[in-house]
Motif scaffolding. Structure first.
Motif, PDB file in Angstrom:
ATOM      1  N   UNK A   1       0.847  -1.185   0.000  1.00 46.84           N
ATOM      2  CA  UNK A   1       0.000   0.000   0.000  1.00 46.84           C
ATOM      3  C   UNK A   1       0.884   1.236   0.000  1.00 46.84           C
ATOM      4  N   UNK A   2       0.331   2.349  -0.474  1.00 43.22           N
ATOM      5  CA  UNK A   2       1.099   3.588  -0.491  1.00 43.22           C
ATOM      6  C   UNK A   2       1.167   4.168   0.913  1.00 43.22           C
ATOM      7  N   UNK A   3       2.325   4.763   1.198  1.00 45.69           N
ATOM      8  CA  UNK A   3       2.495   5.409   2.497  1.00 45.69           C
ATOM      9  C   UNK A   3       3.225   6.725   2.293  1.00 45.69           C
ATOM     10  N   UNK A   4       2.801   7.734   3.045  1.00 46.68           N
ATOM     11  CA  UNK A   4       3.492   9.021   3.060  1.00 46.68           C
ATOM     12  C   UNK A   4       4.364   9.072   4.298  1.00 46.68           C
ATOM     13  N   UNK A   5       5.637   9.404   4.108  1.00 46.99           N
ATOM     14  CA  UNK A   5       6.571   9.544   5.217  1.00 46.99           C
ATOM     15  C   UNK A   5       6.877  11.032   5.331  1.00 46.99           C
ATOM     16  N   UNK A   6       6.289  11.711   6.346  1.00 50.85           N
ATOM     17  CA  UNK A   6       6.462  13.156   6.434  1.00 50.85           C
ATOM     18  C   UNK A   6       7.866  13.581   6.868  1.00 50.85           C
ATOM     19  N   UNK A   7       8.561  12.734   7.657  1.00 48.84           N
ATOM     20  CA  UNK A   7       9.900  13.086   8.142  1.00 48.84           C
ATOM     21  C   UNK A   7      10.795  11.860   8.035  1.00 48.84           C
ATOM     22  N   UNK A   8      11.670  11.848   7.037  1.00 51.70           N
ATOM     23  CA  UNK A   8      12.554  10.696   6.828  1.00 51.70           C
ATOM     24  C   UNK A   8      13.826  10.769   7.658  1.00 51.70           C
ATOM     25  N   UNK A   9      14.021  11.853   8.399  1.00 53.46           N
ATOM     26  CA  UNK A   9      15.263  11.999   9.164  1.00 53.46           C
ATOM     27  C   UNK A   9      15.325  11.043  10.345  1.00 53.46           C
ATOM     28  N   UNK A  10      14.205  10.482  10.735  1.00 53.75           N
ATOM     29  CA  UNK A  10      14.156   9.468  11.781  1.00 53.75           C
ATOM     30  C   UNK A  10      13.560   8.203  11.169  1.00 53.75           C
ATOM     31  N   UNK A  11      14.277   7.084  11.325  1.00 51.26           N
ATOM     32  CA  UNK A  11      13.806   5.824  10.753  1.00 51.26           C
ATOM     33  C   UNK A  11      13.815   4.748  11.831  1.00 51.26           C
ATOM     34  N   UNK A  12      12.998   3.747  11.633  1.00 46.43           N
ATOM     35  CA  UNK A  12      12.960   2.603  12.533  1.00 46.43           C
ATOM     36  C   UNK A  12      13.720   1.462  11.885  1.00 46.43           C
ATOM     37  N   UNK A  13      14.635   0.873  12.661  1.00 44.45           N
ATOM     38  CA  UNK A  13      15.467  -0.213  12.160  1.00 44.45           C
ATOM     39  C   UNK A  13      15.180  -1.463  12.989  1.00 44.45           C
ATOM     40  N   UNK A  14      14.962  -2.572  12.304  1.00 49.05           N
ATOM     41  CA  UNK A  14      14.756  -3.862  12.969  1.00 49.05           C
ATOM     42  C   UNK A  14      16.103  -4.309  13.531  1.00 49.05           C
ATOM     43  N   UNK A  15      16.186  -4.402  14.858  1.00 50.17           N
ATOM     44  CA  UNK A  15      17.453  -4.794  15.482  1.00 50.17           C
ATOM     45  C   UNK A  15      17.460  -6.269  15.875  1.00 50.17           C
ATOM     46  N   UNK A  16      16.389  -6.963  15.560  1.00 61.06           N
ATOM     47  CA  UNK A  16      16.303  -8.393  15.841  1.00 61.06           C
ATOM     48  C   UNK A  16      15.253  -8.708  16.889  1.00 61.06           C
ATOM     49  N   UNK A  17      14.826  -9.959  16.887  1.00 58.07           N
ATOM     50  CA  UNK A  17      13.822 -10.462  17.835  1.00 58.07           C
ATOM     51  C   UNK A  17      12.532  -9.659  17.819  1.00 58.07           C
ATOM     52  N   UNK A  18      12.240  -9.047  16.673  1.00 52.25           N
ATOM     53  CA  UNK A  18      11.001  -8.300  16.542  1.00 52.25           C
ATOM     54  C   UNK A  18      11.031  -6.895  17.125  1.00 52.25           C
ATOM     55  N   UNK A  19      12.197  -6.430  17.544  1.00 47.97           N
ATOM     56  CA  UNK A  19      12.323  -5.090  18.111  1.00 47.97           C
ATOM     57  C   UNK A  19      12.782  -4.111  17.042  1.00 47.97           C
ATOM     58  N   UNK A  20      12.208  -2.907  17.070  1.00 49.15           N
ATOM     59  CA  UNK A  20      12.582  -1.833  16.155  1.00 49.15           C
ATOM     60  C   UNK A  20      12.972  -0.620  16.994  1.00 49.15           C
ATOM     61  N   UNK A  21      14.044   0.018  16.572  1.00 47.13           N
ATOM     62  CA  UNK A  21      14.545   1.192  17.292  1.00 47.13           C
ATOM     63  C   UNK A  21      14.541   2.386  16.346  1.00 47.13           C
ATOM     64  N   UNK A  22      14.131   3.528  16.878  1.00 47.33           N
ATOM     65  CA  UNK A  22      14.135   4.749  16.081  1.00 47.33           C
ATOM     66  C   UNK A  22      15.542   5.345  16.102  1.00 47.33           C
ATOM     67  N   UNK A  23      16.069   5.599  14.915  1.00 48.71           N
ATOM     68  CA  UNK A  23      17.404   6.163  14.757  1.00 48.71           C
ATOM     69  C   UNK A  23      17.337   7.401  13.861  1.00 48.71           C
TER      70      UNK A  23
END
Length: 145
Positions: free
Chosen positions: A71-93
């Motif tokens: 599906x289409x998604x709008x990302x208003x601020x790309x300067x912060x992204x979520x990265x999958x760090x493993x075990x189903x956890x995502x961290x904002x960087x």
């Protein structure tokens, strides 16, 4: 070839087929999984670097919502992204934090690949050694005849 040597050859072949070859297949499969992870992080690195280089702060993209449905998604601020760090956890960087995390992750993945490559080489050497032992047993029986 006498019965004792025949029995030894059969046990060596069973050891190769039931133990060493499955271990080799498993090690190769595990290394391939690490290669896939490495590719994901390499792609992420390139994507972030591209965002930085082009100064993109917002974008419209397609997002996989499961079962290859997008599906289409709008990302208003790309300067912060979520990265999958493993075990189903995502961290904002931030971009720089994500690139630093990716560098450390790539180093760890490189070490894992090297370990699996060494394990694969070791298993292949063991298989070769057992085959050599079988060849010597068969050569001994041929010499006795």
């Amino acid at each position: 070839m006498d019965k004792i040597q025949e029995n030894k050859v059969q046990r060596f072949e069973e050891f190769i087929d039931c133990r060493l070859k499955p271990d080799l297949v498993r090690a190769i499969a595990e290394r391939d999984k690490v290669f896939e992870q490495q590719k994901v992080f390499l792609d992420l690195r390139r994507y972030i670097e591209n965002l930085e280089k082009n100064g993109v702060t917002s974008l419209r993209t397609l997002v996989n919502v499961g079962s290859e449905v997008y599906m289409q998604a709008d990302v208003p601020d790309t300067r912060h992204i979520f990265v999958d760090i493993g075990l189903g956890f995502h961290v904002e960087f931030t971009w720089s934090e994500a690139l630093e995390f990716i560098s450390r992750k790539e180093e760890r993945l490189d070490r894992q690949i090297e370990e699996y490559t060494q394990l694969i080489a070791s298993i292949k050497a063991q298989i070769k050694m057992v085959y050599e032992g079988i060849r010597e047993l068969l050569q001994l029986s041929a010499d006795r005849s």
